[in-house]
Design a protein around this motif. Structure first.
Motif: not given
Length: 163
Positions: A93-104
């Motif tokens: 969720w945090v990654l999605w909020r930051e970058t728009g991606d769900w997976w890194r």
């Protein structure tokens, strides 16, 4: 309250901080409980070893019964598994909020998912197949090692490479 009185940039930072807290709290709790589960796994292994050798040590005598050790270990694993899953979900969720991606595709994601997957597999194996004793302790210690490597990796990257 901060969001109502701050400029837009400060409001975005406050939202990010709240999102990070929402992620960090279950992740750290999961890591901590996994560490306690590792200690319980070591106790299970020590107790089983003493029972099989029929030569109890002072340490193994101080431990509760084998059934109690294993029950505590299972409960700790269940809590650690739940917190790891919540931590991974809130991290996405945090990654999605930051970058728009769900997976890194990075070390902490892979190691955290490996730890959660191994813990889930161990819980299933205990429930369905009766995996107990040293075999369960070894699997739990490997899962905790993955979790620890994910946590340590984040600390190393932050301290030595980011600043």
């Amino acid at each position: 309250l901060i969001a109502m009185t701050s400029p837009a940039e400060d409001r975005d930072q406050a939202v990010f901080s709240a999102d990070m807290a929402l992620h960090a709290i279950p992740a750290v709790i999961g890591y901590g409980v996994a560490m306690v589960a590792a200690a319980a796994a070591a106790a299970v292994a020590a107790k089983e070893r003493a029972l099989k050798r029929k030569s109890p040590t002072a340490f193994s005598r101080a431990l509760p019964s084998m059934a109690s050790c294993e029950a505590l270990h299972r409960r700790l694993l269940l809590v650690a598994f739940a917190m790891l899953i919540v931590g991974a979900a809130t991290g996405a969720w945090v990654l999605w909020r930051e970058t728009g991606d769900w997976w890194r595709f990075d070390h902490k994601t892979i190691l955290t998912l490996a730890s959660a997957g191994l813990t889930g597999a161990l819980l299933s194996a205990q429930r369905l197949g009766g995996v107990r004793g040293r075999a369960a302790a070894r699997m739990a210690l490997i899962a905790v090692a993955f979790s620890g490597l994910a946590y340590i990796g984040v600390k190393v990257v932050r301290e030595f490479f980011i600043g």
